[in-house]
Write a protein that holds these residues in place. Structure first.
Motif, PDB file in Angstrom:
ATOM      1  N   GLU C 344       0.839  -1.200   0.000  1.00 11.16           N
ATOM      2  CA  GLU C 344       0.000   0.000   0.000  1.00 11.16           C
ATOM      3  C   GLU C 344       0.879   1.258   0.000  1.00 11.16           C
ATOM      4  O   GLU C 344       0.624   2.210  -0.744  1.00 11.16           O
ATOM      5  N   ALA C 345       1.939   1.227   0.828  1.00 13.81           N
ATOM      6  CA  ALA C 345       2.832   2.388   0.888  1.00 13.81           C
ATOM      7  C   ALA C 345       3.533   2.589  -0.450  1.00 13.81           C
ATOM      8  O   ALA C 345       3.681   3.718  -0.941  1.00 13.81           O
ATOM      9  N   LEU C 346       3.951   1.482  -1.079  1.00 11.79           N
ATOM     10  CA  LEU C 346       4.653   1.581  -2.357  1.00 11.79           C
ATOM     11  C   LEU C 346       3.722   2.129  -3.428  1.00 11.79           C
ATOM     12  O   LEU C 346       4.113   2.962  -4.256  1.00 11.79           O
ATOM     13  N   ALA C 347       2.465   1.679  -3.394  1.00 15.74           N
ATOM     14  CA  ALA C 347       1.508   2.184  -4.372  1.00 15.74           C
ATOM     15  C   ALA C 347       1.298   3.681  -4.177  1.00 15.74           C
ATOM     16  O   ALA C 347       1.220   4.450  -5.151  1.00 15.74           O
ATOM     17  N   ALA C 348       1.262   4.103  -2.904  1.00 18.82           N
ATOM     18  CA  ALA C 348       1.014   5.514  -2.614  1.00 18.82           C
ATOM     19  C   ALA C 348       2.235   6.376  -2.908  1.00 18.82           C
ATOM     20  O   ALA C 348       2.135   7.596  -2.998  1.00 18.82           O
ATOM     21  N   ALA C 349       3.405   5.730  -3.041  1.00 17.72           N
ATOM     22  CA  ALA C 349       4.637   6.493  -3.269  1.00 17.72           C
ATOM     23  C   ALA C 349       4.754   6.965  -4.714  1.00 17.72           C
ATOM     24  O   ALA C 349       5.712   7.650  -5.062  1.00 17.72           O
ATOM     25  N   PRO C 353       8.593   5.710  -7.640  1.00 18.96           N
ATOM     26  CA  PRO C 353       8.844   5.921  -6.217  1.00 18.96           C
ATOM     27  C   PRO C 353      10.296   6.268  -5.933  1.00 18.96           C
ATOM     28  O   PRO C 353      11.206   5.789  -6.614  1.00 18.96           O
ATOM     29  N   THR C 354      10.495   7.140  -4.973  1.00 16.38           N
ATOM     30  CA  THR C 354      11.835   7.398  -4.450  1.00 16.38           C
ATOM     31  C   THR C 354      11.777   7.093  -2.964  1.00 16.38           C
ATOM     32  O   THR C 354      10.690   6.921  -2.403  1.00 16.38           O
ATOM     33  N   ARG C 355      12.957   7.053  -2.327  1.00 18.54           N
ATOM     34  CA  ARG C 355      12.957   6.819  -0.884  1.00 18.54           C
ATOM     35  C   ARG C 355      12.173   7.917  -0.171  1.00 18.54           C
ATOM     36  O   ARG C 355      11.439   7.659   0.788  1.00 18.54           O
ATOM     37  N   GLU C 356      12.302   9.148  -0.674  1.00 15.24           N
ATOM     38  CA  GLU C 356      11.601  10.268  -0.041  1.00 15.24           C
ATOM     39  C   GLU C 356      10.092  10.108  -0.194  1.00 15.24           C
ATOM     40  O   GLU C 356       9.328  10.311   0.749  1.00 15.24           O
ATOM     41  N   SER C 357       9.667   9.740  -1.415  1.00 18.73           N
ATOM     42  CA  SER C 357       8.223   9.659  -1.625  1.00 18.73           C
ATOM     43  C   SER C 357       7.625   8.488  -0.844  1.00 18.73           C
ATOM     44  O   SER C 357       6.467   8.535  -0.435  1.00 18.73           O
ATOM     45  N   LEU C 358       8.439   7.447  -0.630  1.00 19.10           N
ATOM     46  CA  LEU C 358       7.954   6.305   0.164  1.00 19.10           C
ATOM     47  C   LEU C 358       7.708   6.734   1.613  1.00 19.10           C
ATOM     48  O   LEU C 358       6.650   6.466   2.204  1.00 19.10           O
ATOM     49  N   VAL C 359       8.704   7.424   2.194  1.00 16.43           N
ATOM     50  CA  VAL C 359       8.560   7.887   3.579  1.00 16.43           C
ATOM     51  C   VAL C 359       7.399   8.872   3.678  1.00 16.43           C
ATOM     52  O   VAL C 359       6.585   8.810   4.606  1.00 16.43           O
TER      53      VAL C 359
END
Lengths: 292, 337, 430
Positions: C344-349, C353-359
């Motif tokens: 879910e977090a990866l989809a929302a990133a 995705p970048t490390r920043e967008s994941l966090v």
């Protein structure tokens, strides 16, 4: 007071097993002048054999006998296959080979059987008798105490009252002289190893049903505490193993019950340091040769 | 003097070598250097005085805790922090070694092994009972790459440099000690305590001193690990690790410092390499072999080395050297005895 | 002739040079070189894969049971990958064994970060183990998601801005257990048996927030190397405890219940979620005894563990198809729930995705997870669950009874459970 009685009872049962395992270390020390660091791993291997037989036949006693036989065989095999090849009169190679054996056996057991704990069930109830409202020893505790006492008595008789025992002692203390007198020294040493590991296996067999379950490290803590016991009592002294075994069993029980479980290993270490500072050869040390 | 020069050359060579390694290997190198310091101490202790310590992991832990607390307590230039930490590591481990040595002087082989074994087992309990941070342990300060080097090397390489230098500083005095009068005394005590006593060497003093001298490099090794991992936890210094140090000393050849270096690299790299191999095995088998196969092989190696080929890697080195014709043709086994 | 020394060690210090040189050469030969810094790519992310890693105790004495977690997570990711992945990328999940040894964790995590170039570390297991890599991951800027431990350490957004907890913390669990105990019987004599580390201490702290400091009738502890709990339970029995709150791992929960039963002592057991998984406990106690001994065992949880629920049905299906039908336990649910939350977090990133967008995706507070209570992630809160639901074992079935508590600022309040419904067959983000 209730707590004291309860902890004393628990400590006695634990101490009997400790004393038996420590005695096994004393036997091998007396006959071969080595401390078998692999005793825990060999005992665990023997318990696996017992476990397999009990699972296959459904009989605890068949398993018990298998475990003892497996222990004796392992002991004899380790002596014939490995220990005999080492230079005599030097303690170090024996200790190092034993450490190697621990690694081989425990890793081998983990590969063969996996790291899971396998529950073992005791042959008697663990439900303690309640005396004056205080739960004291259970039938299984009594069985443990009885078995340990019987084995110790038999071994004492063997060593002190039989010609075989005399040969065993002679082979250990004066191998050259014994050989001249017709004692088959190598055979005696092998026998000593077999007896020793069988006794250790019995101790582990008695202990494991009260633990979480059988695993390759099931006897590790038993070995460490029993080694401390043997050192405190004096590696040469069966009486020392008995006295120190009960003493350490009670100590661990009291410290766990009144202070905390994490303080128990520290208490054992402290007791051992104290005893060794006063008597470097243990409580019941035989007198050593003068060096100065 | 010659020894220091040689040590310097090896240190420079090793630092040069870090440029050939990626960060993970440099981390492994730092770990190996930490082990090397401890194993060098252990191998001298066992090889020269015959005292088997199963507790060198605890001496490393003592150094690590000493380093972590002392270095965290001071502020200032990183070099000051480092030196204060190292001094504390050496002192704490040395004192514990002195205590153990005092006990060791009175004890015969198996009794000493038993005492040191109980010490290893008591470490987690001590960490939970004393104010040492419990299972989570103590945090050690982080040493970032100095600005001047920041564009050149990664932090793992920088830590490998620190590790190499500290290991060299820890081991070189040991080499000097070993080849000097002290080494001679240790061998004399090992060969015959009564005879050495007659010739005016106090065995108790020699044994105690040897233990302390062996504890200091072990403590510095613990400091190296604290630098590389920024953490000292009791779980990292358990019985398995302590036995691994013994494996390294035996594999290298007891008493041999060069062998200690080989043994340390071996115990650092082999478990990792074997686990990589077991990862290739089918899932269920792989899961069983993972972690266990390395231990099994180490155990078998210990047995084989002790029964069939005592002397370990150092004997191999002797062979290699003997094969070179220009050396003096003295068989090395007779140079000391 | 050999002198009776331990070994024949005849050599001077000459080998020093050659040995060290040899060692250096050996080390050199280990690998090709690579220098720091380099490309601009996002680590671990390619056009069609995202590589993440974890450290788990797969071997060693302290590991029994836990190895099932990462297997379940991996099975869930396989299920996701078989259904097109997240934004078209497959999730590659690298599991490293650390045998619950902090030194091994450090090596494993460094290998994951520097050699395998993982995008994030997900669900690293254990307090002592994960603590040892917390600073390292922070320095390297690696997202450190959903740590598998109830320590409060993971919730320090100001210090460790990339680290997020997954478990409800031990203090919360202890407080909720004590609250339920007090509501059932205000007069009950409450005791605690805890592991001698932050787990046990957290539970004790939680219980004390409800009953008052130093008001616990008897506190006992054990260490994971303990052989038995006889002395501890004897002491608790002597103190006439009625409710035993346990901060114990499954094996020791079973041992405590079993030992007490041998003493003919049947107090009430209130157990933290980390040691109250019915199928695992039944494995220790035996299928015949377990329903009897564990009858009425109270615990807390926050994951969709109700048998027959839609999540349960999906997870069982995945377990059969992608996990070789391994035993289905609380660890299976835990592992798959972690997998779902990461997906879910990866989809929302985002698409790229970048490390920043994941966090940022986790901190946004938009993730819902699959719990029976809402997630509490935000910029200032890196804890996952602040509320837990009470479960009770009845006739061999462990299920929620509806009572749910939220714990904040030392206050325990009853709240309504708010289970997240299953959507899109458990594959987030399309």
């Amino acid at each position: 007071m209730d707590r004291f009685v309860f902890l004393t009872a628990a400590g006695l049962a634990r101490g009997a097993v400790l004393a038996l395992f420590a005695l096994s270390l004393v036997i091998v020390w007396r006959t071969a002048r080595v401390v078998n660091f692999a005793q825990a791993a060999m005992a665990a291997a023997a318990v696996y054999a017992a476990f397999a037989v009990t699972a296959a036949t459904g009989s605890y006693w068949a398993g018990l006998l298998t475990g003892l036989a497996a222990g004796a065989l392992l002991g004899a095999a380790a002596e014939r296959g490995l220990m005999r090849r080492l230079p005599a009169h030097a303690p170090l190679p024996g200790i190092i080979v034993a450490i190697g054996l621990v690694m081989v056996l425990q890793a081998g057991l983990a590969i063969a059987f996996g790291p899971e704990h396998r529950p073992m069930h005791p042959p008697f109830s663990e439900r303690p008798f309640v005396i004056g409202g205080v739960p004291v020893l259970s039938p299984y505790d009594l069985f443990t105490l009885g078995a340990a006492a019987a084995v110790m008595a038999v071994l004492a008789l063997l060593f002190n009252r039989t010609s075989l025992g005399l040969q065993l002692r002679a082979a250990a203390f004066a191998p050259e002289t014994a050989r001249l007198l017709g004692v088959r020294v190598p055979r005696m040493v092998t026998l000593g190893w077999a007896l020793s590991v069988a006794a250790a296996s019995l101790a582990a067999l008695l202990l494991v049903p009260t633990e979480l379950g059988l695993n390759p490290h099931a006897a590790d803590l038993l070995f460490v505490n029993a080694f401390a016991v043997a050192v405190i009592g004096g590696l040469d002294s069966p009486l020392g193993a008995l006295v120190a075994g009960i003493g350490v069993g009670l100590l661990v029980s009291y410290v766990t019950g009144y202070a905390s479980a994490s303080a128990a290993p520290l208490a054992v270490l402290a007791l051992m340091t104290l005893v060794l500072l006063v008597r470097p050869g243990g409580l019941f040390a035989a007198r050593e040769a003068r060096t100065a | 003097m010659k020894t220091s020069l040689r040590a310097l050359a090896v240190t420079v060579l090793a630092i040069g070598g870090t440029f050939g390694l990626d960060p993970f290997r440099n981390y492994q190198l730092a770990t190996a250097a930490a082990c090397f310091a401890a194993v060098a101490g252990l191998t001298v202790l066992v090889g020269l005085t015959g005292q088997l310590s199963l507790g060198h992991a605890v001496l490393m832990a003592a150094g690590g805790y000493g380093f972590a607390y002392a270095a965290s307590a001071v502020d200032g230039h990183w070099l000051v922090v480092l030196l204060v930490g190292l001094a504390a590591a050496a002192v704490v481990a040395g004192l514990l070694g002195l205590l153990l040595g005092a006990a060791a002087a009175r004890l015969r082989g198996p009794y000493l092994a038993g005492l040191t074994l109980a010490l290893v087992i008591a470490l987690p309990a001590a960490a939970n009972t004393l104010p040492l941070g419990g299972d989570q342990g103590a945090r050690a300060p982080f040493f970032p790459v100095p600005d001047a080097l920041a564009n050149l090397i990664a932090v793992e390489q920088w830590h490998a440099w620190l590790a190499i230098v500290i290991a060299a500083l820890a081991v070189t005095p040991l080499v000097v000690l070993r080849s000097g009068r002290a080494g001679l005394r240790m061998r004399a005590v090992l060969d015959d305590e009564t005879a050495s006593r007659l010739s005016g060497v106090d065995p108790g003093l020699v044994k105690t001193g040897a233990f302390a001298a062996s504890a200091v490099p072990a403590g510095l090794g613990g400091a190296v690990l604290a630098i590389a991992t920024q953490q000292v936890t009791p779980g990292g210094y358990g019985l398995a690790f302590s036995l691994l140090l013994v494996v390294a000393a035996v594999a290298g050849g007891l008493g041999s410092i060069g062998g200690a270096a080989i043994g340390s690299v071996l115990v650092t790299v082999l478990p990792w390499a074997i686990d990589e191999l077991t990862a290739l095995a089918p899932a269920d088998l792989g899961r069983r072999l993972d972690g266990n196969l390395a231990v099994l092989l180490f155990g078998a190696g210990l047995i084989a080395l002790t029964t069939i080929w005592p002397g370990g890697a150092s004997r191999l080195l002797d062979r290699l050297r003997a094969a070179r014709p220009l050396r003096f043709a003295t068989p090395s086994t007779t140079t000391e005895r | 002739m050999r002198t009776p020394g331990p070994f024949n060690h005849g050599h001077r210090n000459r080998p020093f040079t050659s040995a060290a040189a040899l060692a250096a050469a050996a080390a050199l030969g280990l690998a090709a070189c690579s220098t720091p810094g380099g490309d601009e790519d996002v680590p671990g992310v390619t056009d069609d894969t995202v590589t993440i890693g974890t450290h788990q105790p797969l071997t060693g004495p302290a590991a029994a049971g836990y190895s099932a977690i990462s297997a379940a997570t991996a099975a869930y990711f396989e299920y996701v990958n078989a259904n097109g992945g997240i934004h078209g990328r497959d999730i590659e999940y690298l599991v490293k064994d650390d045998a619950y040894d902090p030194a091994a964790t450090q090596t494993a995590v460094r290998e994951l970060v520097t050699e395998e170039d993982v995008f994030a570390i997900v669900n690293g297991l254990g307090t002592p183990t994960h603590s040892s890599v917390l600073d390292y991951l922070d320095q390297q800027g690696v997202p450190d998601l959903f740590v598998s431990s109830g320590s409060l350490t993971w919730n320090q957004p100001n210090v460790y801005d990339n680290t997020f907890a997954f478990n409800a913390d031990y203090v919360t669990e202890g407080a909720a257990l004590a609250k339920y105990a007090v509501e059932q019987d205000p007069e009950a004599v409450i005791c605690v048996l805890g592991q001698d580390d932050d787990y046990g201490e957290g539970i004790i702290e939680g219980v004390e927030t409800v009953v008052g400091s130093n008001e616990i009738a008897e506190v006992q502890n054990y260490s994971v190397s303990s052989e038995d709990l006889t002395a501890q339970l004897g002491a608790m029995m002597a103190a006439e405890c009625e409710v035993n709150v346990l901060g114990t791992i499954n094996g020791f929960t079973a041992m405590a219940v079993g030992t007490a039963a041998q003493m003919e002592w049947f107090p009430k057991w209130y157990v933290s979620s980390s040691g109250a998984d019915y199928p695992t406990l039944a494995g220790y106690l035996g299928e015949d005894l377990a329903p009897v001994l564990l009858q009425g065992l109270v615990s807390v949880n926050y994951l969709p563990s109700s048998a027959g629920g839609e999540w349960d049905a999906l997870f069982r299906e995945i377990n059969d198809e992608y996990n070789d039908g391994a035993p289905y336990t609380g660890n299976t649910i835990f592992g798959m729930s972690v997998g779902y939350l990461f997906a879910e977090a990866l989809a929302a990133a985002g698409e790229d995705p970048t490390r920043e967008s994941l966090v940022a995706a986790v901190e946004s507070g938009d993730l819902v997870g699959n719990g029976i209570v809402p997630l509490s992630y935000s910029e200032d809160d890196h804890a996952a669950y602040r509320a837990v639901g009470v479960t009770v074992v009845n006739e061999g079935v462990q299920d929620y009874i509806g009572t749910t508590y939220e714990v904040s600022a030392g206050q325990v309040a009853a709240v309504e459970p708010d289970p997240v419904p299953l959507e899109n067959e458990g594959i987030p983000g399309s």
